[in-house]
Motif scaffolding. Structure first.
Motif, PDB file in Angstrom:
ATOM      1  N   LEU A  81       0.808  -1.219   0.000  1.00  0.00           N
ATOM      2  CA  LEU A  81       0.000   0.000   0.000  1.00  0.00           C
ATOM      3  C   LEU A  81       0.838   1.265   0.000  1.00  0.00           C
ATOM      4  N   ALA A  82       1.997   1.233   0.649  1.00  0.00           N
ATOM      5  CA  ALA A  82       2.882   2.400   0.695  1.00  0.00           C
ATOM      6  C   ALA A  82       4.322   1.912   0.687  1.00  0.00           C
ATOM      7  N   ASN A  83       5.187   2.659  -0.006  1.00  0.00           N
ATOM      8  CA  ASN A  83       6.579   2.246  -0.150  1.00  0.00           C
ATOM      9  C   ASN A  83       7.414   3.490  -0.457  1.00  0.00           C
ATOM     10  N   GLN A  84       8.001   4.072   0.583  1.00  0.00           N
ATOM     11  CA  GLN A  84       8.690   5.352   0.384  1.00  0.00           C
ATOM     12  C   GLN A  84       9.733   5.580   1.465  1.00  0.00           C
ATOM     13  N   VAL A  85      10.740   6.370   1.129  1.00  0.00           N
ATOM     14  CA  VAL A  85      11.712   6.829   2.118  1.00  0.00           C
ATOM     15  C   VAL A  85      11.318   8.236   2.539  1.00  0.00           C
ATOM     16  N   GLY A  86      11.107   8.417   3.839  1.00  0.00           N
ATOM     17  CA  GLY A  86      10.744   9.736   4.350  1.00  0.00           C
ATOM     18  C   GLY A  86       9.259   9.888   4.580  1.00  0.00           C
ATOM     19  N   ALA A  87       8.814  11.139   4.633  1.00  0.00           N
ATOM     20  CA  ALA A  87       7.404  11.441   4.904  1.00  0.00           C
ATOM     21  C   ALA A  87       6.522  10.910   3.774  1.00  0.00           C
ATOM     22  N   TYR A  88       5.301  10.527   4.142  1.00  0.00           N
ATOM     23  CA  TYR A  88       4.369   9.967   3.164  1.00  0.00           C
ATOM     24  C   TYR A  88       2.947  10.389   3.510  1.00  0.00           C
ATOM     25  N   LYS A  89       2.159  10.644   2.452  1.00  0.00           N
ATOM     26  CA  LYS A  89       0.732  10.893   2.606  1.00  0.00           C
ATOM     27  C   LYS A  89       0.037  10.409   1.346  1.00  0.00           C
ATOM     28  N   GLY A  90      -0.880   9.458   1.493  1.00  0.00           N
ATOM     29  CA  GLY A  90      -1.556   8.932   0.319  1.00  0.00           C
ATOM     30  C   GLY A  90      -2.678   7.983   0.689  1.00  0.00           C
ATOM     31  N   THR A  91      -3.406   7.558  -0.348  1.00  0.00           N
ATOM     32  CA  THR A  91      -4.520   6.625  -0.189  1.00  0.00           C
ATOM     33  C   THR A  91      -4.336   5.479  -1.169  1.00  0.00           C
ATOM     34  N   ALA A  92      -4.572   4.258  -0.704  1.00  0.00           N
ATOM     35  CA  ALA A  92      -4.402   3.078  -1.559  1.00  0.00           C
ATOM     36  C   ALA A  92      -5.547   2.099  -1.333  1.00  0.00           C
ATOM     37  N   PRO A  93      -5.915   1.348  -2.385  1.00  0.00           N
ATOM     38  CA  PRO A  93      -6.953   0.322  -2.219  1.00  0.00           C
ATOM     39  C   PRO A  93      -6.328  -0.995  -1.774  1.00  0.00           C
ATOM     40  N   PHE A  94      -7.135  -1.860  -1.183  1.00  0.00           N
ATOM     41  CA  PHE A  94      -6.663  -3.211  -0.861  1.00  0.00           C
ATOM     42  C   PHE A  94      -7.772  -4.208  -1.164  1.00  0.00           C
ATOM     43  N   ARG A 124     -12.468   9.276  -2.851  1.00  0.00           N
ATOM     44  CA  ARG A 124     -12.693  10.646  -3.329  1.00  0.00           C
ATOM     45  C   ARG A 124     -13.456  10.646  -4.648  1.00  0.00           C
ATOM     46  N   SER A 125     -14.398  11.566  -4.798  1.00  0.00           N
ATOM     47  CA  SER A 125     -15.206  11.659  -6.004  1.00  0.00           C
ATOM     48  C   SER A 125     -14.327  11.964  -7.218  1.00  0.00           C
ATOM     49  N   TRP A 126     -14.559  11.229  -8.296  1.00  0.00           N
ATOM     50  CA  TRP A 126     -13.791  11.376  -9.534  1.00  0.00           C
ATOM     51  C   TRP A 126     -14.491  12.416 -10.403  1.00  0.00           C
ATOM     52  N   SER A 127     -14.083  13.656 -10.260  1.00  0.00           N
ATOM     53  CA  SER A 127     -14.713  14.753 -11.003  1.00  0.00           C
ATOM     54  C   SER A 127     -14.167  14.807 -12.427  1.00  0.00           C
ATOM     55  N   ILE A 128     -14.733  15.690 -13.255  1.00  0.00           N
ATOM     56  CA  ILE A 128     -14.287  15.825 -14.652  1.00  0.00           C
ATOM     57  C   ILE A 128     -12.793  16.097 -14.705  1.00  0.00           C
ATOM     58  N   THR A 129     -12.312  16.998 -13.858  1.00  0.00           N
ATOM     59  CA  THR A 129     -10.877  17.245 -13.717  1.00  0.00           C
ATOM     60  C   THR A 129     -10.482  16.946 -12.276  1.00  0.00           C
ATOM     61  N   SER A 130      -9.670  15.924 -12.103  1.00  0.00           N
ATOM     62  CA  SER A 130      -9.204  15.536 -10.771  1.00  0.00           C
ATOM     63  C   SER A 130      -7.705  15.752 -10.688  1.00  0.00           C
ATOM     64  N   ARG A 131      -7.263  16.327  -9.576  1.00  0.00           N
ATOM     65  CA  ARG A 131      -5.835  16.594  -9.366  1.00  0.00           C
ATOM     66  C   ARG A 131      -5.408  16.080  -8.006  1.00  0.00           C
ATOM     67  N   GLY A 132      -4.136  15.766  -7.881  1.00  0.00           N
ATOM     68  CA  GLY A 132      -3.618  15.318  -6.601  1.00  0.00           C
ATOM     69  C   GLY A 132      -2.108  15.279  -6.604  1.00  0.00           C
ATOM     70  N   ILE A 133      -1.550  14.907  -5.448  1.00  0.00           N
ATOM     71  CA  ILE A 133      -0.108  14.708  -5.295  1.00  0.00           C
ATOM     72  C   ILE A 133       0.070  13.381  -4.571  1.00  0.00           C
ATOM     73  N   GLY A 134       0.769  12.458  -5.191  1.00  0.00           N
ATOM     74  CA  GLY A 134       0.985  11.162  -4.573  1.00  0.00           C
ATOM     75  C   GLY A 134      -0.155  10.189  -4.816  1.00  0.00           C
ATOM     76  N   ASP A 135      -0.148   9.093  -4.053  1.00  0.00           N
ATOM     77  CA  ASP A 135      -1.112   8.005  -4.241  1.00  0.00           C
ATOM     78  C   ASP A 135      -2.530   8.442  -3.868  1.00  0.00           C
ATOM     79  N   ASP A 136      -3.510   7.936  -4.630  1.00  0.00           N
ATOM     80  CA  ASP A 136      -4.898   8.288  -4.342  1.00  0.00           C
ATOM     81  C   ASP A 136      -5.833   7.274  -4.993  1.00  0.00           C
ATOM     82  N   VAL A 137      -7.105   7.324  -4.589  1.00  0.00           N
ATOM     83  CA  VAL A 137      -8.156   6.492  -5.176  1.00  0.00           C
ATOM     84  C   VAL A 137      -9.333   7.396  -5.520  1.00  0.00           C
ATOM     85  N   LEU A 138      -9.863   7.263  -6.741  1.00  0.00           N
ATOM     86  CA  LEU A 138     -10.990   8.068  -7.207  1.00  0.00           C
ATOM     87  C   LEU A 138     -12.198   7.181  -7.472  1.00  0.00           C
TER      88      LEU A 138
END
Length: 208
Positions: A81-94, A124-138
């Motif tokens: 679900l997450a794999n990073q060195v340092g700070a992390y913020k994100g959303t992942a499915p399982f 998160r709702s998948w709008s016509i234009t969706s933006r983000g930083i890092g991992d996410d689920v729409l």
């Protein structure tokens, strides 16, 4: 005699320390449909085994290696679900595969972390234009039909992918797969209801 009493007192203190229960490394909070876990450092979080797909919102404020795996009842690693060195913020499915059954989350961390477990329908709702930083689920309001175009951009320098999931939350199609920056247009596969994004930078998805 005094020295013997002192030694006896020290021995009693040491014995009490050894018998004391270990400090609780993780706390659990139940809030409506979400279960929130908080802790610091490495931890194994056991949950009631489930095959139902869901999402996990994850944060980590450490400086070293950080990862979160789902484990099966046999202890096998399934979803990374997450794999990073340092700070992390994100959303992942399982549990996006019908063969998955999650019984625990395995966390490797050198800092404080949180895991918020939610139903996939709370993505998160998948709008016509969706933006983000890092991992996410729409999440689309309904399953996709017909021919639709996705304009996808990613500005990070690491691995980037976009998977669609069907209405049951199962893996559907890989629509983007690149290391580094990405700029392309692809079709939105019919039958898609969710999108799982893996990214280490800013991204955008425009549906047309």
């Amino acid at each position: 005699m005094r020295s013997l009493r002192t030694l006896a007192a020290l021995a009693a203190l040491a014995s009490a320390a050894l018998l004391a229960p270990p400090a609780q490394a993780a706390t659990t909070v139940q809030a409506s449909a979400a279960t929130i876990y908080r802790g610091e450092g490495d931890q194994l979080l056991r949950i009631r085994a489930t095959t139902k797909p869901g999402t996990v919102k994850i944060t980590h404020d450490g400086e070293g290696y950080f990862s979160v795996w789902t484990l099966s009842p046999s202890g096998k690693e399934d979803d990374l679900l997450a794999n990073q060195v340092g700070a992390y913020k994100g959303t992942a499915p399982f549990n996006t595969s019908t063969s998955n059954k999650t019984a625990a989350f395995s966390i490797k961390a050198d800092g404080a972390w949180t895991l918020q477990v939610l139903p996939l329908t709370k993505a998160r709702s998948w709008s016509i234009t969706s933006r983000g930083i890092g991992d996410d689920v729409l999440r689309l309001s309904s399953t996709s039909r017909g021919l639709h175009r996705l304009k996808i951009r990613h500005s990070g320098d690491g691995y980037f992918s976009v998977w669609t999931l069907d209405a049951n939350g199962r893996t559907h199609n890989l629509v983007a797969n690149k290391v580094g920056a990405y700029n392309g247009a692809v079709s939105l596969p019919p039958g898609a209801r969710y999108a799982s994004i893996k990214a280490n930078g800013a991204w955008s998805i425009v549906r047309r």
